[in-house]
Design a protein around this motif. Structure first.
Motif, PDB file in Angstrom:
ATOM      1  N   GLU A 148       0.841  -1.184   0.000  1.00 24.76           N
ATOM      2  CA  GLU A 148       0.000   0.000   0.000  1.00 24.76           C
ATOM      3  C   GLU A 148       0.886   1.248   0.000  1.00 24.76           C
ATOM      4  O   GLU A 148       1.924   1.292   0.655  1.00 24.76           O
ATOM      5  N   ALA A 149       0.456   2.263  -0.687  1.00 27.99           N
ATOM      6  CA  ALA A 149       1.150   3.553  -0.710  1.00 27.99           C
ATOM      7  C   ALA A 149       1.069   4.168   0.675  1.00 27.99           C
ATOM      8  O   ALA A 149       0.054   4.073   1.357  1.00 27.99           O
ATOM      9  N   ARG A 150       2.148   4.811   1.111  1.00 28.78           N
ATOM     10  CA  ARG A 150       2.219   5.348   2.463  1.00 28.78           C
ATOM     11  C   ARG A 150       2.643   6.816   2.478  1.00 28.78           C
ATOM     12  O   ARG A 150       3.248   7.304   1.535  1.00 28.78           O
ATOM     13  N   LEU A 151       2.313   7.452   3.591  1.00 29.02           N
ATOM     14  CA  LEU A 151       2.777   8.796   3.912  1.00 29.02           C
ATOM     15  C   LEU A 151       3.714   8.665   5.098  1.00 29.02           C
ATOM     16  O   LEU A 151       3.480   7.850   5.986  1.00 29.02           O
ATOM     17  N   GLY A 152       4.757   9.470   5.126  1.00 24.46           N
ATOM     18  CA  GLY A 152       5.668   9.427   6.253  1.00 24.46           C
ATOM     19  C   GLY A 152       6.179  10.809   6.593  1.00 24.46           C
ATOM     20  O   GLY A 152       6.315  11.674   5.726  1.00 24.46           O
ATOM     21  N   VAL A 153       6.455  11.010   7.878  1.00 21.42           N
ATOM     22  CA  VAL A 153       7.003  12.279   8.350  1.00 21.42           C
ATOM     23  C   VAL A 153       8.033  11.966   9.423  1.00 21.42           C
ATOM     24  O   VAL A 153       7.730  11.257  10.385  1.00 21.42           O
ATOM     25  N   VAL A 154       9.242  12.484   9.257  1.00 17.02           N
ATOM     26  CA  VAL A 154      10.251  12.411  10.303  1.00 17.02           C
ATOM     27  C   VAL A 154      10.261  13.777  10.970  1.00 17.02           C
ATOM     28  O   VAL A 154      10.552  14.788  10.330  1.00 17.02           O
ATOM     29  N   LEU A 155       9.902  13.798  12.251  1.00 15.03           N
ATOM     30  CA  LEU A 155       9.845  15.049  13.005  1.00 15.03           C
ATOM     31  C   LEU A 155      11.127  15.180  13.819  1.00 15.03           C
ATOM     32  O   LEU A 155      11.467  14.297  14.603  1.00 15.03           O
ATOM     33  N   ALA A 156      11.837  16.264  13.582  1.00 16.47           N
ATOM     34  CA  ALA A 156      13.130  16.489  14.225  1.00 16.47           C
ATOM     35  C   ALA A 156      13.138  17.854  14.909  1.00 16.47           C
ATOM     36  O   ALA A 156      12.387  18.755  14.542  1.00 16.47           O
ATOM     37  N   GLY A 157      14.039  17.995  15.887  1.00 22.59           N
ATOM     38  CA  GLY A 157      14.228  19.267  16.570  1.00 22.59           C
ATOM     39  C   GLY A 157      15.194  20.142  15.799  1.00 22.59           C
ATOM     40  O   GLY A 157      15.629  19.802  14.688  1.00 22.59           O
ATOM     41  N   GLN A 158      15.561  21.254  16.381  1.00 22.93           N
ATOM     42  CA  GLN A 158      16.490  22.175  15.721  1.00 22.93           C
ATOM     43  C   GLN A 158      17.860  21.562  15.497  1.00 22.93           C
ATOM     44  O   GLN A 158      18.606  22.007  14.634  1.00 22.93           O
ATOM     45  N   ASP A 159      18.180  20.512  16.262  1.00 23.96           N
ATOM     46  CA  ASP A 159      19.459  19.827  16.076  1.00 23.96           C
ATOM     47  C   ASP A 159      19.426  18.833  14.918  1.00 23.96           C
ATOM     48  O   ASP A 159      20.410  18.169  14.641  1.00 23.96           O
ATOM     49  N   ALA A 160      18.283  18.725  14.244  1.00 22.85           N
ATOM     50  CA  ALA A 160      18.066  17.855  13.083  1.00 22.85           C
ATOM     51  C   ALA A 160      18.061  16.369  13.434  1.00 22.85           C
ATOM     52  O   ALA A 160      18.000  15.529  12.542  1.00 22.85           O
ATOM     53  N   LYS A 161      18.086  16.018  14.714  1.00 22.11           N
ATOM     54  CA  LYS A 161      18.012  14.616  15.115  1.00 22.11           C
ATOM     55  C   LYS A 161      16.551  14.186  15.160  1.00 22.11           C
ATOM     56  O   LYS A 161      15.724  14.836  15.811  1.00 22.11           O
ATOM     57  N   PRO A 162      16.198  13.086  14.480  1.00 27.69           N
ATOM     58  CA  PRO A 162      14.816  12.614  14.501  1.00 27.69           C
ATOM     59  C   PRO A 162      14.348  12.290  15.916  1.00 27.69           C
ATOM     60  O   PRO A 162      15.085  11.675  16.690  1.00 27.69           O
ATOM     61  N   ALA A 163      13.144  12.715  16.255  1.00 26.09           N
ATOM     62  CA  ALA A 163      12.560  12.441  17.564  1.00 26.09           C
ATOM     63  C   ALA A 163      11.318  11.568  17.443  1.00 26.09           C
ATOM     64  O   ALA A 163      11.063  10.725  18.289  1.00 26.09           O
ATOM     65  N   LEU A 164      10.546  11.779  16.375  1.00 25.57           N
ATOM     66  CA  LEU A 164       9.303  11.034  16.151  1.00 25.57           C
ATOM     67  C   LEU A 164       9.173  10.699  14.678  1.00 25.57           C
ATOM     68  O   LEU A 164       9.659  11.444  13.819  1.00 25.57           O
ATOM     69  N   ILE A 165       8.489   9.592  14.411  1.00 25.52           N
ATOM     70  CA  ILE A 165       8.161   9.222  13.035  1.00 25.52           C
ATOM     71  C   ILE A 165       6.653   9.018  12.966  1.00 25.52           C
ATOM     72  O   ILE A 165       6.079   8.295  13.782  1.00 25.52           O
ATOM     73  N   ALA A 166       6.020   9.683  12.021  1.00 26.06           N
ATOM     74  CA  ALA A 166       4.584   9.531  11.793  1.00 26.06           C
ATOM     75  C   ALA A 166       4.391   8.853  10.446  1.00 26.06           C
ATOM     76  O   ALA A 166       5.073   9.188   9.478  1.00 26.06           O
ATOM     77  N   SER A 167       3.468   7.903  10.382  1.00 26.87           N
ATOM     78  CA  SER A 167       3.211   7.228   9.108  1.00 26.87           C
ATOM     79  C   SER A 167       1.761   6.772   9.042  1.00 26.87           C
ATOM     80  O   SER A 167       1.099   6.581  10.065  1.00 26.87           O
ATOM     81  N   ALA A 168       1.291   6.623   7.813  1.00 26.58           N
ATOM     82  CA  ALA A 168      -0.078   6.154   7.578  1.00 26.58           C
ATOM     83  C   ALA A 168      -0.160   5.602   6.167  1.00 26.58           C
ATOM     84  O   ALA A 168       0.542   6.065   5.268  1.00 26.58           O
ATOM     85  N   GLY A 169      -1.017   4.624   5.989  1.00 29.04           N
ATOM     86  CA  GLY A 169      -1.340   4.166   4.647  1.00 29.04           C
ATOM     87  C   GLY A 169      -2.172   5.233   3.964  1.00 29.04           C
ATOM     88  O   GLY A 169      -2.968   5.921   4.615  1.00 29.04           O
ATOM     89  N   ARG A 170      -1.982   5.391   2.679  1.00 27.26           N
ATOM     90  CA  ARG A 170      -2.695   6.442   1.934  1.00 27.26           C
ATOM     91  C   ARG A 170      -4.207   6.342   2.121  1.00 27.26           C
ATOM     92  O   ARG A 170      -4.897   7.342   2.240  1.00 27.26           O
ATOM     93  N   SER A 171      -4.736   5.122   2.142  1.00 28.64           N
ATOM     94  CA  SER A 171      -6.180   4.950   2.280  1.00 28.64           C
ATOM     95  C   SER A 171      -6.596   4.685   3.728  1.00 28.64           C
ATOM     96  O   SER A 171      -7.775   4.541   4.014  1.00 28.64           O
ATOM     97  N   GLY A 172      -5.627   4.642   4.653  1.00 33.88           N
ATOM     98  CA  GLY A 172      -5.930   4.393   6.058  1.00 33.88           C
ATOM     99  C   GLY A 172      -6.400   5.641   6.771  1.00 33.88           C
ATOM    100  O   GLY A 172      -6.147   6.765   6.340  1.00 33.88           O
ATOM    101  N   ARG A 173      -7.087   5.429   7.878  1.00 32.32           N
ATOM    102  CA  ARG A 173      -7.606   6.550   8.658  1.00 32.32           C
ATOM    103  C   ARG A 173      -6.943   6.638  10.027  1.00 32.32           C
ATOM    104  O   ARG A 173      -7.501   7.215  10.945  1.00 32.32           O
ATOM    105  N   VAL A 174      -5.736   6.061  10.137  1.00 33.85           N
ATOM    106  CA  VAL A 174      -4.985   6.104  11.389  1.00 33.85           C
ATOM    107  C   VAL A 174      -3.564   6.558  11.099  1.00 33.85           C
ATOM    108  O   VAL A 174      -2.900   6.043  10.203  1.00 33.85           O
ATOM    109  N   LEU A 175      -3.113   7.556  11.850  1.00 33.57           N
ATOM    110  CA  LEU A 175      -1.741   8.035  11.779  1.00 33.57           C
ATOM    111  C   LEU A 175      -1.004   7.415  12.962  1.00 33.57           C
ATOM    112  O   LEU A 175      -1.404   7.599  14.110  1.00 33.57           O
TER     113      LEU A 175
END
Length: 114
Positions: free
Chosen positions: A1-28
């Motif tokens: 399935e096609a997905r969406l993804g987001v790497v959320l980082a602070g000002q130091d550019a180090k990843p802190a959180l990852i958000a993902s969801a299927g394109r047709s899914g209703r849960v992040l």
């Protein structure tokens, strides 16, 4: 399935959180990369940042582990006009105003993997 993804980082550019969801899914799904410590009287709140207009709350995110946020429609539609997400530090339970009141701790662009 096609997905969406987001790497959320602070000002130091180090990843802190990852958000993902299927394109047709209703849960992040939100996964913490490293445990965060907002404090007992604070919450971490996830915001959709549209190209124009005010940020829109998507919900609260966990300080550690994996959490899920229900979306009103499929992620591909809900996040179609959204170029980025951000996490702010808010009073426990979330922003009392419907807009971010605390500092933005993490942010990242929405990546469409399709």
């Amino acid at each position: 399935e096609a997905r969406l993804g987001v790497v959320l980082a602070g000002q130091d550019a180090k990843p802190a959180l990852i958000a993902s969801a299927g394109r047709s899914g209703r849960v992040l799904t939100i996964k913490t990369v490293t445990p965060l410590s907002p404090g007992a009287d604070r919450s971490l709140q996830l915001w959709a940042l549209p190209a124009t207009g005010n940020p829109r709350s998507l919900g609260l995110v966990p300080a550690s582990g994996i959490g899920q946020i229900a979306l009103p429609v499929a992620a591909g539609s809900a996040l179609a006009p959204i170029p980025a997400l951000a996490v702010s530090l808010e009073p426990r339970g979330g922003s009392p105003t419907g807009l971010p009141t605390g500092p933005v701790l993490y942010s990242g662009p929405v990546q469409r993997l399709y």
